[in-house]
Scaffold this motif. Sequence first.
Motif, PDB file in Angstrom:
ATOM      1  N   GLN A 151       0.843  -1.194   0.000  1.00 20.59           N
ATOM      2  CA  GLN A 151       0.000   0.000   0.000  1.00 20.59           C
ATOM      3  C   GLN A 151       0.874   1.238   0.000  1.00 20.59           C
ATOM      4  OE1 GLN A 151      -2.399  -0.136   3.617  1.00 20.59           O
ATOM      5  NE2 GLN A 151      -1.064   1.319   4.614  1.00 20.59           N
ATOM      6  N   TYR A 153       0.608   5.786   0.351  1.00 27.11           N
ATOM      7  CA  TYR A 153      -0.222   6.893   0.815  1.00 27.11           C
ATOM      8  C   TYR A 153       0.487   8.210   0.543  1.00 27.11           C
ATOM      9  CZ  TYR A 153       3.065   6.876   4.716  1.00 27.11           C
ATOM     10  OH  TYR A 153       4.214   6.913   5.451  1.00 27.11           O
ATOM     11  N   ASN A 155       1.035  12.019   2.458  1.00 24.15           N
ATOM     12  CA  ASN A 155       0.792  12.741   3.700  1.00 24.15           C
ATOM     13  C   ASN A 155      -0.285  13.793   3.471  1.00 24.15           C
ATOM     14  OD1 ASN A 155       2.623  12.377   6.313  1.00 24.15           O
ATOM     15  ND2 ASN A 155       3.766  11.670   4.512  1.00 24.15           N
ATOM     16  N   GLY A 282      -0.008  10.297   7.405  1.00 27.66           N
ATOM     17  CA  GLY A 282      -0.374   9.603   6.184  1.00 27.66           C
ATOM     18  C   GLY A 282      -1.871   9.575   5.952  1.00 27.66           C
ATOM     19  N   SER A 283      -2.267   9.574   4.694  1.00 27.04           N
ATOM     20  CA  SER A 283      -3.689   9.585   4.350  1.00 27.04           C
ATOM     21  C   SER A 283      -4.385   8.283   4.709  1.00 27.04           C
ATOM     22  CB  SER A 283      -3.859   9.845   2.845  1.00 27.04           C
ATOM     23  OG  SER A 283      -3.231   8.817   2.072  1.00 27.04           O
ATOM     24  N   ASP A 284      -3.619   7.271   5.082  1.00 24.75           N
ATOM     25  CA  ASP A 284      -4.193   5.978   5.445  1.00 24.75           C
ATOM     26  C   ASP A 284      -4.563   5.870   6.920  1.00 24.75           C
ATOM     27  OD1 ASP A 284      -1.568   6.105   6.319  1.00 24.75           O
ATOM     28  OD2 ASP A 284      -1.146   3.992   5.933  1.00 24.75           O
ATOM     29  N   GLY A 318       4.652   4.435   2.249  1.00 25.59           N
ATOM     30  CA  GLY A 318       3.944   3.181   2.112  1.00 25.59           C
ATOM     31  C   GLY A 318       4.676   2.083   2.841  1.00 25.59           C
ATOM     32  N   THR A 369     -10.433   3.475   3.108  1.00 23.11           N
ATOM     33  CA  THR A 369      -9.510   4.477   3.626  1.00 23.11           C
ATOM     34  C   THR A 369      -8.674   5.062   2.484  1.00 23.11           C
ATOM     35  OG1 THR A 369      -9.392   3.443   5.790  1.00 23.11           O
ATOM     36  CG2 THR A 369      -7.540   4.824   5.160  1.00 23.11           C
ATOM     37  N   LEU A 371      -5.945   5.989   0.068  1.00 21.49           N
ATOM     38  CA  LEU A 371      -4.598   5.510  -0.225  1.00 21.49           C
ATOM     39  C   LEU A 371      -4.192   5.984  -1.612  1.00 21.49           C
ATOM     40  CD1 LEU A 371      -4.958   1.798   0.961  1.00 21.49           C
ATOM     41  CD2 LEU A 371      -3.781   3.633   2.172  1.00 21.49           C
ATOM     42  N   THR A 402      -9.858  13.605  -1.328  1.00 25.65           N
ATOM     43  CA  THR A 402     -10.050  12.742  -2.495  1.00 25.65           C
ATOM     44  C   THR A 402     -10.314  13.517  -3.776  1.00 25.65           C
ATOM     45  OG1 THR A 402     -12.406  12.468  -1.954  1.00 25.65           O
ATOM     46  CG2 THR A 402     -10.869  10.823  -1.084  1.00 25.65           C
TER      47      THR A 402
END
Length: 457
Positions: A151, A153, A155, A282-284, A318, A369, A371, A402
């Motif tokens: 995965q 991501y 920030n 992180g966006s995750d 990631g 979520t 990613l 998004t």
Amino acid sequence: MKSPARVLLAGVATLATVGALVGCSAAGGGSDDSSGKTELRVATFPPGADEAAYEAFAEQEKQFEEKHPDIDIIGVEYEWEGPTFAVQLAGGSLPDVFTVPFTDAKTLLENDQLMDVTDEMEDLGYTDSFNPIILDAVTGDDGHYYGFPRQAYANALSYNRQLFEEAGLDPDSPPTTWDEVREYAQQITDATGKAGYSQMATNNTGGWQLTVGTAARGGRTQIDNGDGTAESTIDNDATKEVLQFLHDLKWEDGSFGSKVDLDWGTINQEFAAGNVGMYTTGSDIYTALVRDFGLDPDVYGITVLPLDGEDAGPLGGGDIAVMSPTIDDETKAAGVEWIDWYYMQKLLNEDAAVADAKALSESDQAVGTPLLPVLSRELYDESLTWIEPYINVPRDQMTPFTDNIWDQTPVGEAKVKTQEVYALLDEVVQTVLTDENADIDALLAQAQTDAQALLDE
């Protein structure tokens, strides 16, 4: 509601059963004499994951073992932390299959501490599917592959919608500049008494997030010479701006809060508890915030980082699913089966993606979520249509991220001595947050000298 093809969302897998965690041992994998099965110890959640996460994994474990009746999955609690990981690896206390950040992979490769999976990756047909930039993170100097990127991501800026509302701010219109971040932080603190903005500062995360802020302002902390060496460029205007920003929040505005020793885990605890208005990570992070720290999904918001400067971009990151080179061939083969089934197939195969999303959704685990794709964007967008009925994260609260992340170009993390330099920069961040009269110019000059010495080793 946005169509799946335009929404940057993807299901995130979860791990381990309670019984497995209780019953697992520190010994390596291999044949189990009592059953004839191969025991495979796999990395699971950090401590604190909720019971529903284990229930979701129990279903996934059952599905895997039905397809692979000769393998017995044993979950092991696991959380990567820079200062302790090397000791765990050297001591043989890690599970057979575990994950590491992109930034740690190069050091592990240099030290011959990862299992070569070139043949397996080629047999599975993944080498042509990965984003070449991401595949580079697991490629050794010999051209072989030593792990599976699972995965990625970017920030981003996470924020508490409830604190925004209490401060008279519109949670659907988060800040778009760093000046606005400072202004919003002040309003949040004045209205609620909570930290309007906070930032990680210990266990290598201070250096990580200082680098995030630098890249978002158009700077770089390291130049890769392309031959395994690098030049430290820490002492730059962008890094200085980040430190001055933190200084002003802490000492002029009083909006930073009293806790200046937070790391990844503790800042997530503070945010989930409603004590922090905004922070970068992180966006995750949504999955961990809800699963491990008890965040109320209704208060969560996320937006892209404010960018300032010609070369500004969100620092990417990631992690990689890997194995130790000390495990035997039988355990390695089982590990590859697990990685392929658990991590990779849902990125490539509709049936696998749906089964994974369904199992997570039915146990109230996060599906969707934000990613970044480790494969092509086209395949990534297609996979979102597969799992659309099961996506359960609050997408309407994530649209500031998004809807805009595709307009930003992620910046890769430095490749040489990354974690060591992050640890060095922790001290710089902590000094600025604990000493009102800290000399930022002197701190950066010394940090650059110290970092270059690390890079020259």
